[in-house]
Structure formats: structure tokens, C-alpha cells
Design a protein around this motif. Structure first.
Motif, PDB file in Angstrom:
ATOM      1  N   LEU A  16       0.822  -1.209   0.000  1.00  0.00           N
ATOM      2  CA  LEU A  16       0.000   0.000   0.000  1.00  0.00           C
ATOM      3  C   LEU A  16       0.858   1.262   0.000  1.00  0.00           C
ATOM      4  O   LEU A  16       0.601   2.202  -0.760  1.00  0.00           O
ATOM      5  CB  LEU A  16      -0.946   0.003   1.199  1.00  0.00           C
ATOM      6  CG  LEU A  16      -2.066  -1.034   1.166  1.00  0.00           C
ATOM      7  CD1 LEU A  16      -2.816  -1.057   2.501  1.00  0.00           C
ATOM      8  CD2 LEU A  16      -3.022  -0.761   0.016  1.00  0.00           C
ATOM      9  N   ALA A  17       1.866   1.272   0.853  1.00  0.00           N
ATOM     10  CA  ALA A  17       2.755   2.437   0.900  1.00  0.00           C
ATOM     11  C   ALA A  17       3.522   2.574  -0.416  1.00  0.00           C
ATOM     12  O   ALA A  17       3.688   3.688  -0.929  1.00  0.00           O
ATOM     13  CB  ALA A  17       3.728   2.308   2.074  1.00  0.00           C
ATOM     14  N   GLY A  18       3.981   1.458  -0.960  1.00  0.00           N
ATOM     15  CA  GLY A  18       4.701   1.491  -2.238  1.00  0.00           C
ATOM     16  C   GLY A  18       3.824   2.015  -3.362  1.00  0.00           C
ATOM     17  O   GLY A  18       4.263   2.820  -4.188  1.00  0.00           O
ATOM     18  N   ALA A  19       2.569   1.587  -3.388  1.00  0.00           N
ATOM     19  CA  ALA A  19       1.635   2.078  -4.413  1.00  0.00           C
ATOM     20  C   ALA A  19       1.435   3.585  -4.276  1.00  0.00           C
ATOM     21  O   ALA A  19       1.388   4.304  -5.280  1.00  0.00           O
ATOM     22  CB  ALA A  19       0.307   1.337  -4.312  1.00  0.00           C
ATOM     23  N   ALA A  20       1.331   4.064  -3.051  1.00  0.00           N
ATOM     24  CA  ALA A  20       1.168   5.502  -2.832  1.00  0.00           C
ATOM     25  C   ALA A  20       2.403   6.271  -3.287  1.00  0.00           C
ATOM     26  O   ALA A  20       2.296   7.319  -3.935  1.00  0.00           O
ATOM     27  CB  ALA A  20       0.880   5.775  -1.352  1.00  0.00           C
ATOM     28  N   VAL A  21       3.586   5.739  -2.974  1.00  0.00           N
ATOM     29  CA  VAL A  21       4.828   6.406  -3.369  1.00  0.00           C
ATOM     30  C   VAL A  21       4.977   6.400  -4.889  1.00  0.00           C
ATOM     31  O   VAL A  21       5.343   7.418  -5.488  1.00  0.00           O
ATOM     32  CB  VAL A  21       6.045   5.749  -2.670  1.00  0.00           C
ATOM     33  CG1 VAL A  21       7.352   6.235  -3.268  1.00  0.00           C
ATOM     34  CG2 VAL A  21       6.007   6.031  -1.179  1.00  0.00           C
ATOM     35  N   VAL A  22       4.708   5.277  -5.531  1.00  0.00           N
ATOM     36  CA  VAL A  22       4.809   5.202  -6.994  1.00  0.00           C
ATOM     37  C   VAL A  22       3.802   6.142  -7.644  1.00  0.00           C
ATOM     38  O   VAL A  22       4.129   6.855  -8.599  1.00  0.00           O
ATOM     39  CB  VAL A  22       4.626   3.746  -7.488  1.00  0.00           C
ATOM     40  CG1 VAL A  22       4.443   3.701  -8.993  1.00  0.00           C
ATOM     41  CG2 VAL A  22       5.835   2.906  -7.074  1.00  0.00           C
ATOM     42  N   THR A  23       2.581   6.196  -7.124  1.00  0.00           N
ATOM     43  CA  THR A  23       1.571   7.112  -7.659  1.00  0.00           C
ATOM     44  C   THR A  23       2.033   8.559  -7.533  1.00  0.00           C
ATOM     45  O   THR A  23       1.924   9.346  -8.479  1.00  0.00           O
ATOM     46  CB  THR A  23       0.225   6.902  -6.940  1.00  0.00           C
ATOM     47  OG1 THR A  23      -0.203   5.554  -7.147  1.00  0.00           O
ATOM     48  CG2 THR A  23      -0.836   7.862  -7.452  1.00  0.00           C
ATOM     49  N   ALA A  24       2.564   8.908  -6.369  1.00  0.00           N
ATOM     50  CA  ALA A  24       3.080  10.264  -6.174  1.00  0.00           C
ATOM     51  C   ALA A  24       4.257  10.538  -7.112  1.00  0.00           C
ATOM     52  O   ALA A  24       4.386  11.643  -7.655  1.00  0.00           O
ATOM     53  CB  ALA A  24       3.499  10.464  -4.720  1.00  0.00           C
ATOM     54  N   GLY A  25       5.111   9.535  -7.308  1.00  0.00           N
ATOM     55  CA  GLY A  25       6.244   9.700  -8.216  1.00  0.00           C
ATOM     56  C   GLY A  25       5.807   9.906  -9.654  1.00  0.00           C
ATOM     57  O   GLY A  25       6.353  10.757 -10.368  1.00  0.00           O
ATOM     58  N   LEU A  26       4.810   9.143 -10.095  1.00  0.00           N
ATOM     59  CA  LEU A  26       4.295   9.305 -11.452  1.00  0.00           C
ATOM     60  C   LEU A  26       3.633  10.673 -11.621  1.00  0.00           C
ATOM     61  O   LEU A  26       3.796  11.329 -12.661  1.00  0.00           O
ATOM     62  CB  LEU A  26       3.310   8.187 -11.791  1.00  0.00           C
ATOM     63  CG  LEU A  26       3.930   6.792 -11.933  1.00  0.00           C
ATOM     64  CD1 LEU A  26       2.831   5.735 -12.078  1.00  0.00           C
ATOM     65  CD2 LEU A  26       4.897   6.742 -13.105  1.00  0.00           C
ATOM     66  N   THR A  28       4.416  13.340  -9.946  1.00  0.00           N
ATOM     67  CA  THR A  28       5.507  14.308  -9.950  1.00  0.00           C
ATOM     68  C   THR A  28       6.178  14.349 -11.318  1.00  0.00           C
ATOM     69  O   THR A  28       6.487  15.427 -11.829  1.00  0.00           O
ATOM     70  CB  THR A  28       6.548  13.958  -8.862  1.00  0.00           C
ATOM     71  OG1 THR A  28       5.902  14.028  -7.590  1.00  0.00           O
ATOM     72  CG2 THR A  28       7.722  14.898  -8.889  1.00  0.00           C
ATOM     73  N   ALA A  29       6.407  13.178 -11.911  1.00  0.00           N
ATOM     74  CA  ALA A  29       7.041  13.131 -13.231  1.00  0.00           C
ATOM     75  C   ALA A  29       6.156  13.797 -14.280  1.00  0.00           C
ATOM     76  O   ALA A  29       6.654  14.445 -15.202  1.00  0.00           O
ATOM     77  CB  ALA A  29       7.329  11.684 -13.620  1.00  0.00           C
ATOM     78  N   ARG A  30       4.857  13.640 -14.135  1.00  0.00           N
ATOM     79  CA  ARG A  30       3.922  14.190 -15.131  1.00  0.00           C
ATOM     80  C   ARG A  30       3.653  15.674 -14.912  1.00  0.00           C
ATOM     81  O   ARG A  30       3.599  16.443 -15.862  1.00  0.00           O
ATOM     82  CB  ARG A  30       2.605  13.420 -15.069  1.00  0.00           C
ATOM     83  CG  ARG A  30       1.548  13.909 -15.997  1.00  0.00           C
ATOM     84  CD  ARG A  30       0.970  12.769 -16.793  1.00  0.00           C
ATOM     85  NE  ARG A  30      -0.205  13.169 -17.519  1.00  0.00           N
ATOM     86  CZ  ARG A  30      -0.167  13.567 -18.780  1.00  0.00           C
ATOM     87  NH1 ARG A  30       0.977  13.624 -19.409  1.00  0.00           N
ATOM     88  NH2 ARG A  30      -1.269  13.903 -19.395  1.00  0.00           N
ATOM     89  N   LEU A  31       3.488  16.073 -13.645  1.00  0.00           N
ATOM     90  CA  LEU A  31       3.074  17.441 -13.344  1.00  0.00           C
ATOM     91  C   LEU A  31       4.200  18.343 -12.846  1.00  0.00           C
ATOM     92  O   LEU A  31       4.108  19.557 -12.964  1.00  0.00           O
ATOM     93  CB  LEU A  31       1.949  17.424 -12.301  1.00  0.00           C
ATOM     94  CG  LEU A  31       0.718  16.593 -12.658  1.00  0.00           C
ATOM     95  CD1 LEU A  31      -0.228  16.505 -11.475  1.00  0.00           C
ATOM     96  CD2 LEU A  31       0.027  17.159 -13.882  1.00  0.00           C
ATOM     97  N   GLY A  41      11.035  14.001  -6.864  1.00  0.00           N
ATOM     98  CA  GLY A  41      11.216  12.692  -7.499  1.00  0.00           C
ATOM     99  C   GLY A  41      12.320  11.894  -6.827  1.00  0.00           C
ATOM    100  O   GLY A  41      12.170  10.686  -6.587  1.00  0.00           O
ATOM    101  N   ASP A  42      13.435  12.543  -6.508  1.00  0.00           N
ATOM    102  CA  ASP A  42      14.535  11.863  -5.820  1.00  0.00           C
ATOM    103  C   ASP A  42      14.108  11.379  -4.442  1.00  0.00           C
ATOM    104  O   ASP A  42      14.421  10.250  -4.034  1.00  0.00           O
ATOM    105  CB  ASP A  42      15.750  12.791  -5.680  1.00  0.00           C
ATOM    106  CG  ASP A  42      16.441  13.069  -6.993  1.00  0.00           C
ATOM    107  OD1 ASP A  42      16.234  12.312  -7.967  1.00  0.00           O
ATOM    108  OD2 ASP A  42      17.210  14.051  -7.050  1.00  0.00           O
ATOM    109  N   ALA A  43      13.392  12.234  -3.712  1.00  0.00           N
ATOM    110  CA  ALA A  43      12.946  11.858  -2.364  1.00  0.00           C
ATOM    111  C   ALA A  43      11.974  10.685  -2.418  1.00  0.00           C
ATOM    112  O   ALA A  43      12.050   9.768  -1.587  1.00  0.00           O
ATOM    113  CB  ALA A  43      12.315  13.064  -1.671  1.00  0.00           C
TER     114      ALA A  43
END
Length: 140
Positions: A16-26, A28-31, A41-43
Motif C-alpha cells: 500500500l505504501a509502495g503504491a502511494a509512493v509510486v503514484t506520487a512519483g508518477l 511528480t514526473a507528469r506534473l 522525485g529523488d525523495a
């Protein structure tokens, strides 16, 4: 504790935490853009590394896992100075998300801050009564 006295891997909470981090990373990469987007993105990358270390090494203390996660992130960043990751990305473009391509000394700071923030959240949640990520190995 799992079978034979070993701590169980925190599957659900890590996923669950990994999914949240990946979603936030995606997102961040998009927006995101510029220095703020790069730093975030690094954090987030570093936070995901900590979650993977947490899953893989449940017997290690949470502080030791945080140190290992920072060390792994730094090793990948320093390797970028050799050009090796850039050559690997040329051969397999998806490796860009794992290895990056360009060394940036400021990235070392963002990795450490990302791990520190994620570690703080994990420890805080593990100390709450009935916390979502409570596991025997989450004690500092």
C-alpha cells in the motif's frame, strides 16, 4: 512473528505504501518540473527504496534499514558519474527509472531527506496503537 520465530514481511502495508509512493512519483514526473520536481522525485525514489529494504530485511532495525536505503541510493547516484548507468539505459530504456543517467551531487541530499521522511512516517505509524504498519521489526 512468522514461522520459526522469524518476523513476517509486512506485505500489505509495504504494498500500500509502495503504491502511494509510486503514484506520487508518477504524478511528480507528469506534473512537476524544474528543481522542485527533481528533488521530490529523488525523495520519492529513496522512500520506495526504503520500503523495499523494509520488506526484504524484516529482522533489521528500522534505523539500519534507513541507513542501508540511503547507501543504496547514493551508490546508484555515484555510479552515474561513471557513465555505466547511462550505457545500460541506452540498451534498456526502462532502466532509466531504476538507475538514472546523470550524476547530480544535490541528489544525494534529496535521497537522504526522502529516506528520513519515510523512516519517520514508518516509525510514527508503528508506535501508534493498532498502527497500520506495526511489525516486530519496526522498532528503531
Amino acid at each position: 512473528m512468522g514461522d520459526a520465530g522469524r518476523p513476517r514481511r509486512p506485505w500489505r502495508s509495504t504494498a500500500l505504501a509502495g503504491a502511494a509512493v509510486v503514484t506520487a512519483g508518477l504524478a511528480t514526473a507528469r506534473l512537476g518540473s524544474g528543481a522542485v520536481g527533481d528533488a521530490l522525485g529523488d525523495a520519492l525514489y529513496a522512500a520506495l527504496v526504503l520500503l523495499l529494504v523494509r520488506w526484504a530485511l524484516p529482522r533489521m532495525s528500522s534505523a539500519a534499514r534507513a541507513g542501508l536505503a540511503v547507501g543504496l541510493c547514493w551508490a546508484v547516484e555515484v555510479a552515474q558519474a561513471t557513465g555505466g548507468p547511462a550505457r545500460a539505459v541506452e540498451a534498456w530504456p526502462l532502466l532509466r527509472y531504476l538507475l538514472g543517467t546523470t550524476f547530480g551531487p544535490l541528489d544525494l541530499l534529496w535521497y537522504a531527506l526522502g529516506v528520513l521522511a519515510a523512516w519517520g512516517v514508518i516509525v510514527w505509524l508503528s508506535r501508534r496503537p493498532g498502527g497500520a504498519v506495526r511489525a516486530a521489526s519496526d522498532r528503531p
